[in-house]
Design a protein around this motif. Structure first.
Motif, short mmCIF file in Angstrom:
data_model
loop_
_atom_site.label_atom_id
_atom_site.label_comp_id
_atom_site.label_asym_id
_atom_site.label_seq_id
_atom_site.Cartn_x
_atom_site.Cartn_y
_atom_site.Cartn_z
N THR A 166 89.46 26.25 39.03
CA THR A 166 90.23 25.01 39.12
C THR A 166 90.66 24.74 40.56
O THR A 166 90.57 23.60 41.04
CB THR A 166 91.48 25.10 38.21
OG1 THR A 166 91.05 25.30 36.84
CG2 THR A 166 92.31 23.83 38.29
N LYS A 212 87.77 23.40 42.97
CA LYS A 212 87.20 22.06 42.85
C LYS A 212 87.29 21.36 44.21
O LYS A 212 88.35 21.33 44.83
CB LYS A 212 87.99 21.23 41.83
CG LYS A 212 87.83 21.67 40.39
CD LYS A 212 88.69 20.77 39.51
CE LYS A 212 88.76 21.23 38.09
NZ LYS A 212 89.67 20.38 37.28
N LYS A 242 80.20 20.85 42.47
CA LYS A 242 80.44 20.72 41.04
C LYS A 242 79.47 21.58 40.22
O LYS A 242 79.84 22.14 39.19
CB LYS A 242 80.30 19.25 40.61
CG LYS A 242 81.45 18.36 41.03
CD LYS A 242 81.26 16.95 40.47
CE LYS A 242 82.44 16.06 40.85
NZ LYS A 242 82.26 14.68 40.31
N ILE A 246 80.69 25.19 40.15
CA ILE A 246 81.85 25.31 39.27
C ILE A 246 81.39 25.33 37.81
O ILE A 246 81.83 26.16 37.01
CB ILE A 246 82.83 24.13 39.48
CG1 ILE A 246 83.40 24.12 40.90
CG2 ILE A 246 83.95 24.17 38.43
CD1 ILE A 246 84.44 25.14 41.19
N LEU A 303 86.34 22.59 32.26
CA LEU A 303 85.66 22.76 33.56
C LEU A 303 84.15 22.57 33.39
O LEU A 303 83.49 22.05 34.29
CB LEU A 303 85.95 24.16 34.11
CG LEU A 303 87.35 24.41 34.66
CD1 LEU A 303 87.53 25.90 34.99
CD2 LEU A 303 87.61 23.57 35.90
N GLU A 340 83.37 18.68 33.32
CA GLU A 340 83.71 17.81 34.45
C GLU A 340 82.53 17.60 35.39
O GLU A 340 81.66 18.43 35.49
CB GLU A 340 84.89 18.42 35.23
CG GLU A 340 86.18 18.38 34.43
CD GLU A 340 87.34 19.01 35.17
OE1 GLU A 340 87.11 19.57 36.28
OE2 GLU A 340 88.47 18.97 34.66
#
Length: 239
Positions: free
Chosen positions: A157, A160, A165, A168, A236, A239
């Motif tokens: 988190t 980010k 992306k 992650i 997560l 996203e």
């Protein structure tokens, strides 16, 4: 990035209108975010995963203790009063290159990553240097294949905007798989422990009961951590 834009916009309007109520609302928002992050960090449990399928030896833990690394809970509590995350990170970097035994290195990575991120508050920092070290310790925990639901979720988190992306999402997917498997593996036994603990320990002495409560409390806390952070890890992934 969105949160930063929102706070920046609110601060801009405070400057224009000098509205005390808006200023107080911003203060409350920032304090609430800090309290929420602090509360989530308190949910994190501690564990050293198996190395190549086998539990690590007590010898590896004791070797680190001889190097002045705080290992026991009371030692970590005492060290927190004296050292910052930066000082503990310097201790990590000072000892890490000299660890030649693979098992000792594995335990050192796991132990230091977890306590620096949680106990010494690295996860609560977002400056460039902090993000660099959060990324480093996240890589270690991920590589070593422990579950670490909370550590990895909170670290990802914070990362980010620092990590792509795609990275992650990849780390979140693998972490989710590990966490879900652990919940499915331990769920029934943890429920039985909750239900039967009082009955199974009614004949213990106060000292034995205190030890049992500590052990069982750790098992339950670890399971509850996994359940809590599983949903956050799913977010997560999306996203």
């Amino acid at each position: 990035m969105k949160a930063y834009f929102l706070v920046s916009t609110v601060i801009f309007f405070i400057h224009i209108y000098d509205d005390a109520s808006i200023r107080e609302a911003v203060k409350d928002t920032l304090q609430s975010k800090s309290k929420r992050e602090g509360a989530e960090i308190d949910l994190l449990s501690y564990s050293i995963p198996p190395m190549n399928g086998k539990p690590v030896s007590i010898g590896a833990l004791m070797e680190l203790k001889t190097k002045g690394i705080p290992m026991m809970e009371e030692e970590i509590v005492a060290a927190k009063k004296q050292k910052s995350w930066q000082q503990m990170d310097s201790l990590f970097q000072a000892h890490y290159p000299s660890l030649n035994d693979p098992e000792t290195q594995f335990v050192f990575e796991e132990h230091m990553a977890q306590i620096i991120l949680k106990d010494f508050g690295l996860l609560l920092n977002t400056d460039k240097k902090a993000l660099e070290r959060i990324a480093f310790f996240t890589e270690l925990l991920y590589k070593n294949k422990g579950v670490h639901a909370g550590h990895l979720c909170l670290a990802l988190t914070q990362l980010k905007g620092y990590w792509p992306k795609e990275k992650i999402k990849e780390y979140a997917q693998v972490t989710h798989k590990r966490v879900k498997a652990e919940i499915e593996k331990r769920g029934d036994s943890v429920q039985q422990i909750r239900e039967n603990f009082k009955e199974n320990t009614k004949t213990l002495s106060p000292q034995e009961l205190a030890r049992a409560e500590k052990v069982v409390g750790g098992i339950i806390k670890s399971h509850d951590e996994n359940v809590y952070f599983l949903k956050k890890i799913e977010h997560l992934m999306e996203e």
